[in-house]
Design an enzyme around this catalytic site. Structure first.
Site, PDB file in Angstrom:
ATOM      1  N   ASP A 150     -25.153   9.095  12.899  1.00 33.26           N
ATOM      2  CA  ASP A 150     -24.191   8.280  12.147  1.00 33.26           C
ATOM      3  C   ASP A 150     -23.345   9.154  11.227  1.00 33.26           C
ATOM      4  O   ASP A 150     -23.727  10.266  10.847  1.00 33.26           O
ATOM      5  CB  ASP A 150     -24.891   7.180  11.355  1.00 33.26           C
ATOM      6  N   GLU A 214     -29.017   7.824   8.763  1.00 27.60           N
ATOM      7  CA  GLU A 214     -29.319   8.798   7.710  1.00 27.60           C
ATOM      8  C   GLU A 214     -28.406   8.612   6.506  1.00 27.60           C
ATOM      9  O   GLU A 214     -28.846   8.772   5.355  1.00 27.60           O
ATOM     10  CB  GLU A 214     -29.169  10.217   8.270  1.00 27.60           C
TER      11      GLU A 214
END
Length: 531
Positions: A150, A214
């Site tokens: 991400d 994350e």
């Protein structure tokens, strides 16, 4: 040598010796003590050396890099990964539909990885990925390579190229995630794909973890990857290696003549505080002497005015100065080699530096301020959010105590809304195998660098892997300039093709070195059939 130099004061000559004696009398230190101290400082600066690895097999390692001619092909594949908008906006807002697209992109781009019977792929909690690479010689503890898929949002207004355009121009690859952290994802995959193309099965078992959240804490990604590891029978990992600081940077440490490759051996904690002031809802035509906005405004102003104190010398950032000292000019080396004496001076010099200041203290970020309902109404409440990144040299209680002192007003209520302790400091130095494994791979890949331990000033999702190991290391293998630092979570994120090539080579060397030191891996074992 001739007559001593004379100095005039009030028309009367005074010798240099007179002033030394006078100064020593005033401060209460004998002259000979000052001279001995000076000699010690100068000698220490002259003889200081960087700690070298004592692991002979690593010192002699001659691991080759990638030798094919597919550099541009890899760059194009990386650019394609940057076009997939795997954005994390907030805990409950992600482009989740893009992650299966990214998964398929990896399946299509890396056929060797996905067609070996000794490699297993797990889709974890729908959107994260875990790979298990089973080594040919089971029995030793596996390690974990981590990165995340991400990225943070990228408003396009100030970008030269669209942030998800994956544009390659003038030898640079542009796009959100070029550094943080699709470079890590794609670099690891490219390195392993090439290694497998050489007909190799690694000797040592290892895992590759790609979380999908994350940037918002890893509570759905890395957290569930950790659960998956336990379901696979993994109780311990030798070490974890994840992204770290943008650290391969010229001039980030004063006086250092080479790029500094800083391996983060610990990570700051965080402390979210809500400040709240309450009052009475009133008409603005007859305001009270104090309002919630005014009280809270003064409070947050005092927090900026009275920053958290320096704790330089209590964490691994102090060792960084020891490691880089031999690569500085002699004047700087005097400071770096004598932190026991010049630590307070160094702290004062670093205090307000945007990049160096966070290394030596807990930071204070004022992130949210809320109050008011109408332009002619005095509100009855004002709130603010403070984001502290807590240095390992402090506790959360000490941070809050300092805030209370700085604010100095009992009308301001302080509430803890989120908290994580700083990570333990992982082993580093000449005898720390995992640290030396990373250090050696850096020296093999990058010319004219100096490697040093440091602290991670931001947070990663490695907190979810701490139950598996006390050894967690963080490093991004790419060279950036000080001007590039603002691109981290900012506009115009990019990486040069050459740096991406070095990133892939770094991971390739790292994997080979991990196999090279297989016989030196820890003796702690798990049952072979579980690895």
């Amino acid at each position: 040598m001739g007559e001593e130099t004379k100095f005039e004061l009030g028309g009367r000559p005074r010798s240099r010796r007179f002033w030394i004696i006078l100064l020593s009398t005033i401060i209460g230190v004998p002259v000979f003590v000052i001279l001995i101290l000076l000699i010690v400082v100068l000698i220490q600066a002259a003889v200081i050396t960087a700690p070298q690895g004592n692991i002979g097999i690593l010192n002699d390692a001659k691991t080759e890099g990638i030798t094919d001619d597919k550099l541009l092909e890899r760059a194009e594949r990386f650019a394609g990964a940057l076009r997939i908008e795997t954005v994390s906006y907030s805990a409950n807002n992600q482009n989740l539909s893009e992650f299966p697209v990214f998964h398929q992109y990896l399946l299509d781009g890396f056929p060797n990885i996905h067609n070996r019977d000794f490699i297993e792929r797990y889709v974890v909690n729908e959107y994260s990925l875990l790979y298990k690479v089973t080594g040919s010689t089971p029995g030793k503890l596996p390690y974990l390579l981590a990165a995340h898929m991400d990225v943070v949002p990228a408003p396009p207004a100030n970008w030269k190229h669209p942030p998800f355009g994956g544009v390659i121009e003038d030898g640079e690859i542009w796009g959100r995630g070029a550094v943080d952290d699709k470079g890590g994802v794609m670099g690891i995959m490219e390195a392993l794909e090439y290694w497998l193309s050489q007909g190799v099965q690694p000797k040592r078992t290892f895992f590759i973890a790609f979380g999908h959240d994350e940037e918002i804490g890893g509570n759905n990604g890395a957290h569930n990857i950790a659960i998956q590891l336990r379901e696979l029978g993994v109780e311990k990992l030798d070490f974890v290696f994840d992204e770290g600081l943008i650290s391969m940077t010229d001039n980030i440490l004063p006086g250092v003549t080479k790029p500094a490759a800083l391996i983060a051996v610990s990570e700051k904690g965080f402390l979210y505080l809500k400040l709240e002031v309450t009052g009475t809802l009133q008409h603005s035509s007859f305001p009270p002497a104090e309002t919630p906005i005014g009280i809270l405004g003064r409070a947050v102003g005092k927090l900026e005015e009275h920053q958290q104190p320096s704790v330089l010398g209590t964490g691994p950032e102090s060792d960084a100065f020891h490691y880089v000292a031999p690569d500085t000019d002699y004047g700087t080396r005097i400071l770096y080699a004598n932190m026991w004496l010049f630590g307070p001076l160094m702290a004062a010099m670093m205090q307000n530096d945007r990049l160096l200041g966070p290394l030596m203290k807990t930071t204070t970020g004022l992130t949210i301020f809320n109050s008011g309902v109408k332009d002619n109404v005095i509100p009855d409440i004002a709130t603010a959010v403070i984001n502290h990144r807590v240095h390992p040299g402090q506790t959360s209680e000490q941070v809050i105590e300092h805030d209370r002192w700085a604010i100095g007003d009992n009308k301001v209520k302080i509430t803890v809304t989120g908290q994580m302790d700083p990570h333990p400091v992982s082993p580093f130095g000449p005898d720390a195998l995992a640290y030396q494994l990373i250090s050696t791979s850096i020296y093999q890949t990058f010319d004219e660098v100096v490697v040093a331990p440091c602290i991670m000033i931001a947070n990663t999702d490695t907190t979810h892997y701490l139950p598996f190991t006390e050894k967690v290391y963080r490093f991004i293998p790419t060279l950036v300039t000080p001007d590039d630092v603002s691109r981290y979570h900012g506009d115009n994120e990019r990486v040069t093709i050459k740096d991406y090539e070095r990133m892939v080579n770094f991971y390739f060397r790292f994997m080979q070195n991990a196999d090279l030191v297989f016989d030196l891996a820890p003796d702690d074992t798990q049952p072979a059939d579980e690895l």
